[in-house]
Design an enzyme around this catalytic site. Structure first.
Site, mmCIF file in Angstrom:
data_model
loop_
_atom_site.group_PDB
_atom_site.id
_atom_site.type_symbol
_atom_site.label_atom_id
_atom_site.label_comp_id
_atom_site.label_asym_id
_atom_site.label_seq_id
_atom_site.Cartn_x
_atom_site.Cartn_y
_atom_site.Cartn_z
ATOM 1 C CD GLU A 109 3.462 -13.230 15.712
ATOM 2 O OE1 GLU A 109 3.438 -12.073 16.154
ATOM 3 O OE2 GLU A 109 3.028 -14.221 16.350
ATOM 4 C CG HIS A 146 -0.502 2.330 -9.379
ATOM 5 N ND1 HIS A 146 -0.686 1.854 -8.098
ATOM 6 C CD2 HIS A 146 -1.593 3.102 -9.646
ATOM 7 C CE1 HIS A 146 -1.829 2.316 -7.614
ATOM 8 N NE2 HIS A 146 -2.401 3.075 -8.531
ATOM 9 C CB SER A 158 -12.957 -8.290 -4.222
ATOM 10 O OG SER A 158 -12.781 -8.325 -2.822
ATOM 11 C CD GLU A 159 -13.308 -5.398 -1.021
ATOM 12 O OE1 GLU A 159 -12.090 -5.691 -0.992
ATOM 13 O OE2 GLU A 159 -14.211 -6.252 -0.929
ATOM 14 C CB SER A 174 -7.750 -3.770 3.130
ATOM 15 O OG SER A 174 -7.492 -2.538 3.757
ATOM 16 C CG ASP A 214 -2.071 0.953 1.101
ATOM 17 O OD1 ASP A 214 -2.391 1.355 -0.041
ATOM 18 O OD2 ASP A 214 -2.655 1.312 2.139
ATOM 19 N N GLY A 215 0.341 2.308 -0.616
ATOM 20 C CA GLY A 215 1.013 3.612 -0.554
ATOM 21 C C GLY A 215 1.532 4.123 -1.890
ATOM 22 N NE ARG A 243 -4.541 6.834 -6.946
ATOM 23 C CZ ARG A 243 -4.387 6.550 -5.654
ATOM 24 N NH1 ARG A 243 -4.189 7.516 -4.786
ATOM 25 N NH2 ARG A 243 -4.449 5.310 -5.237
ATOM 26 N NE ARG A 264 -7.698 1.890 -5.322
ATOM 27 C CZ ARG A 264 -6.490 2.032 -4.820
ATOM 28 N NH1 ARG A 264 -5.518 2.434 -5.612
ATOM 29 N NH2 ARG A 264 -6.235 1.766 -3.562
ATOM 30 C CG LEU A 309 9.411 -16.965 -3.822
ATOM 31 C CD1 LEU A 309 9.211 -16.961 -2.302
ATOM 32 C CD2 LEU A 309 9.861 -15.571 -4.288
#
Ligand code: IPE
Ligand code: IPE
Ligand code: MG
Length: 253
Positions: A209, A39, A68-69, A198, A22-23, A35, A73, A133
């Site tokens: 944690e 990204h 999903s929210e 969120s 985020d951010g 913005r 935007r 990974l």
């Protein structure tokens, strides 16, 4: 002499790290840029963090890329994110494959464009036997969606007669979540300063944690991740036991 064997054991790395990246928007706004610029910078941060996790032999890294929210935007931001996602896949899949990284996606794909769905499937297929990974990207993902789709699958199996008199328990739900074959996250990180989940992996975060940092995602680098991992290693996970019980006999879920 150490009082017990665990005193001399270096705390283990998290097996699974899950990150809310985020951010990006605020990072760009601070620079008086659109913005979109944030990204794009966010994608560069992803690359560094994936490399670092592979080097550190982390088993699973889950990145929340689009919730999903996030459809709420502005339309141009949503299409920019989808375009960036496609371009990043086109550029990175071969590189991930060369580095023995297994790519996976979780989330409701049905709302994504058919080209994007095809690219995602191609990335998963191409990297499916890699065993360094596992990189899980959550796209159009929501914890509510994940639980609903799991319950729906169970219901459909019962209706089809494939599951007779099932007992609804943790194991049955786990088997039907999108993360079924993955360990639950040990360490959750959210960048950008907000202290909320969120709608991310609501079921799977039961004993994870939590680590929150004000660093905006494009600035989150190897050192910042190393600090988060250090914080994780300094914690005592108790899973409902007492602290003393855990010292005498390390127990995991
Ligand atoms: C996270 O950054 C990226 C996505 C949600 C896709 P944001 O775009 O939420 O950045 P802020 O929170 O507005 O700064
Ligand atoms: C969460 O970030 C989703 C992703 C990072 C993909 P948001 O920026 O959408 O979260 P809220 O709206 O501030 O809770
Ligand atoms: Mg945000």
């Amino acid at each position: 002499m150490p009082s017990n064997a665990t005193d001399c054991v270096e705390p283990a790395n998290p097996r699974h790290i899950a990150i809310i990246m985020d951010g990006n928007g605020r990072w760009a706004q601070k620079r008086f840029m659109p913005r979109a610029f944030g990204h794009q910078a966010g994608v560069k941060a992803v690359r560094k963090i994936v490399e670092f996790c592979a080097e550190q032999k982390i088993e699973v890294l889950t990145l929340f890329a689009f919730s999903s929210e996030n459809w709420r935007r502005p339309e141009d931001e949503v299409s920019l994110l989808m375009g960036l996602f496609m371009a990043t896949l086109q550029r990175e899949i071969n590189k991930l494959d060369r580095n023995n990284i297994r790519l996976r996606f979780i989330g409701d794909r049905s709302a994504l464009s058919s080209q994007l769905q095809a690219k995602m499937a191609e990335g998963e297929q191409q990297t499916q036997t890699n065993d360094a990974l596992t990189l899980v990207v959550a796209v159009n993902y929501g914890g509510h969606w994940d639980m609903c789709q799991a319950f729906q699958k169970v219901f459909d199996k019962i209706t089809a007669g494939e599951l007779e008199n099932p007992t609804i328990n943790n194991q049955l739900i786990n088997q039907h979540l999108s993360t079924t074959d993955l360990p639950d996250p040990d360490l959750f990180i959210r960048t950008g300063g907000e202290q909320r989940v969120s709608n991310f992996m609501l079921w799977q975060l039961a004993y994870t944690e939590l680590y929150f940092t004000p660093i905006l995602w494009p600035d989150f680098d190897q050192d910042a991740l190393a600090l988060a991992i250090e914080s994780f290693k300094g914690r005592q996970r108790r899973f409902g036991h007492t602290g003393e019980q855990m010292l005498n006999k390390p127990i995991t879920l």
